[in-house]
Design an enzyme around this catalytic site. Sequence first.
Site, mmCIF file in Angstrom:
data_model
loop_
_atom_site.group_PDB
_atom_site.id
_atom_site.type_symbol
_atom_site.label_atom_id
_atom_site.label_comp_id
_atom_site.label_asym_id
_atom_site.label_seq_id
_atom_site.Cartn_x
_atom_site.Cartn_y
_atom_site.Cartn_z
ATOM 1 N N LYS A 141 6.432 8.801 54.561
ATOM 2 C CA LYS A 141 5.610 8.219 55.611
ATOM 3 C C LYS A 141 4.710 9.298 56.216
ATOM 4 C CE LYS A 141 6.965 7.230 59.964
ATOM 5 N NZ LYS A 141 5.856 7.565 60.870
ATOM 6 N N LEU A 183 -0.596 4.329 60.223
ATOM 7 C CA LEU A 183 -1.800 4.453 61.055
ATOM 8 C C LEU A 183 -1.659 3.723 62.379
ATOM 9 C CD1 LEU A 183 -4.817 4.052 58.584
ATOM 10 C CD2 LEU A 183 -3.823 6.125 59.512
ATOM 11 N N LYS A 184 -0.707 2.822 62.441
ATOM 12 C CA LYS A 184 -0.476 2.025 63.660
ATOM 13 C C LYS A 184 -1.795 1.508 64.249
ATOM 14 C CE LYS A 184 4.004 3.655 65.155
ATOM 15 N NZ LYS A 184 4.157 4.972 64.522
ATOM 16 N N ILE A 206 -9.505 -4.208 67.730
ATOM 17 C CA ILE A 206 -10.066 -5.551 67.570
ATOM 18 C C ILE A 206 -10.075 -5.912 66.069
ATOM 19 C CG2 ILE A 206 -11.455 -5.380 69.664
ATOM 20 C CD1 ILE A 206 -13.911 -4.911 67.835
ATOM 21 N N PRO A 207 -10.103 -7.212 65.742
ATOM 22 C CA PRO A 207 -10.020 -7.616 64.330
ATOM 23 C C PRO A 207 -11.000 -6.880 63.427
ATOM 24 C CG PRO A 207 -9.842 -9.541 65.732
ATOM 25 C CD PRO A 207 -10.143 -8.379 66.636
ATOM 26 N N ASN A 208 -12.243 -6.775 63.825
ATOM 27 C CA ASN A 208 -13.263 -6.158 62.954
ATOM 28 C C ASN A 208 -12.937 -4.696 62.637
ATOM 29 O OD1 ASN A 208 -15.891 -6.178 61.581
ATOM 30 N ND2 ASN A 208 -16.420 -4.712 63.178
ATOM 31 N N THR A 209 -12.463 -3.964 63.646
ATOM 32 C CA THR A 209 -12.161 -2.538 63.428
ATOM 33 C C THR A 209 -10.928 -2.373 62.531
ATOM 34 O OG1 THR A 209 -13.141 -2.030 65.554
ATOM 35 C CG2 THR A 209 -11.721 -0.348 64.607
ATOM 36 N N GLY A 225 12.791 11.004 60.411
ATOM 37 C CA GLY A 225 11.960 12.189 60.510
ATOM 38 C C GLY A 225 12.818 13.396 60.803
ATOM 39 N N ARG A 226 12.869 13.772 62.074
ATOM 40 C CA ARG A 226 13.515 15.022 62.475
ATOM 41 C C ARG A 226 14.939 15.221 61.967
ATOM 42 N NH1 ARG A 226 11.141 13.987 68.365
ATOM 43 N NH2 ARG A 226 11.333 11.891 67.470
HETATM 44 O O1 C5P Z 1 11.747 12.119 63.986
HETATM 45 P P1 C5P Z 1 12.055 10.646 64.049
HETATM 46 O O2 C5P Z 1 13.174 10.238 63.110
HETATM 47 O O3 C5P Z 1 12.266 10.142 65.455
HETATM 48 O O4 C5P Z 1 10.727 9.971 63.485
HETATM 49 C C1 C5P Z 1 10.506 8.596 63.522
HETATM 50 C C2 C5P Z 1 9.179 8.308 62.908
HETATM 51 O O5 C5P Z 1 8.968 6.905 62.912
HETATM 52 C C3 C5P Z 1 7.985 8.934 63.599
HETATM 53 O O6 C5P Z 1 7.067 9.307 62.579
HETATM 54 C C4 C5P Z 1 7.411 7.839 64.447
HETATM 55 O O7 C5P Z 1 6.013 7.944 64.571
HETATM 56 C C5 C5P Z 1 7.775 6.599 63.643
HETATM 57 N N1 C5P Z 1 7.973 5.349 64.397
HETATM 58 C C6 C5P Z 1 8.887 5.220 65.406
HETATM 59 N N2 C5P Z 1 9.017 4.024 66.078
HETATM 60 C C7 C5P Z 1 8.269 2.981 65.754
HETATM 61 C C8 C5P Z 1 7.348 3.083 64.715
HETATM 62 C C9 C5P Z 1 7.229 4.296 64.052
HETATM 63 O O8 C5P Z 1 9.615 6.178 65.684
HETATM 64 N N3 C5P Z 1 8.439 1.831 66.365
#
Ligand code: C5P
Length: 224
Positions: A35, A62-63, A67-70, A203-204
């Site tokens: 991701k 990218l979250k 607006i819809p167009n963008t 992630g972490r």
């Molecule tokens: O480091 P950690 O395990 O907290 O990372 C979680 C990842 O998931 C991050 O990249 C964060 O941007 C993403 N994320 C989140 N919660 C959401 C959607 C995405 O933590 N609702």
Amino acid sequence: MKKNKIFVACDSANILKVKRIISKTQNSKIKVGYKFGLEFINSKGGRPFLSKLKNKTIFADLKLHDIPNTCESTVKAIKDLKINYLTIHISSGLEALKATKKVSGKIKLIGVTILTSLDNKALKDIGFNKNVKKLVLHQARMANKAKLDAIVCSAQEVKLVKKVFKKEIITPGIRFNSKSNDQKRVLTPKQAYKNGSDWLVMGRPITKGNIKKNIQNLIDHLSK
Ligand code: C5P
């Protein structure tokens, strides 16, 4: 047996670090996708790196929240990247979700519900008058209406979401222990799969410290 699936969050602006995350997470026991969020994609080398990445399941976080167009135009603008999953905030509204889904083609469009870093108090601060569970359920219904391919929610809400949304469920906010950092709605990997998550986002807990050892810890934790 079917393999457990995780997306490893490559949250860094450093290409070398990201390459290290990718190489050290290779293993035969768990299916790993990658991701890439705002930090990496907006970094100098991030987009070029992504455009050359092959044979990986790629999740562009990218979250979109616009607006819809963008939203629609953004999907068209990233079509050169071979990404498999892309996120949009469900709070962008039904019209934006439908418009984006219309142009997303083979890319699986994931609706993000309430961020896992938010709890009921934080929602109240923003001005929402529904609690987390009610809002997530409401948004899962919207995701279903817009025919999205997947949903992001916390692992604590998976059972609830499954009642109204029958496709893939992806859960961040995964922790082995009580060290939750900025995350509020957390569960362990084992609990998350037990609740019915299709993919975990980690992630972490994987990328900090010894990555190889962290992956092995995850495999051991799941086999207990
Ligand atoms: O480091 P950690 O395990 O907290 O990372 C979680 C990842 O998931 C991050 O990249 C964060 O941007 C993403 N994320 C989140 N919660 C959401 C959607 C995405 O933590 N609702």
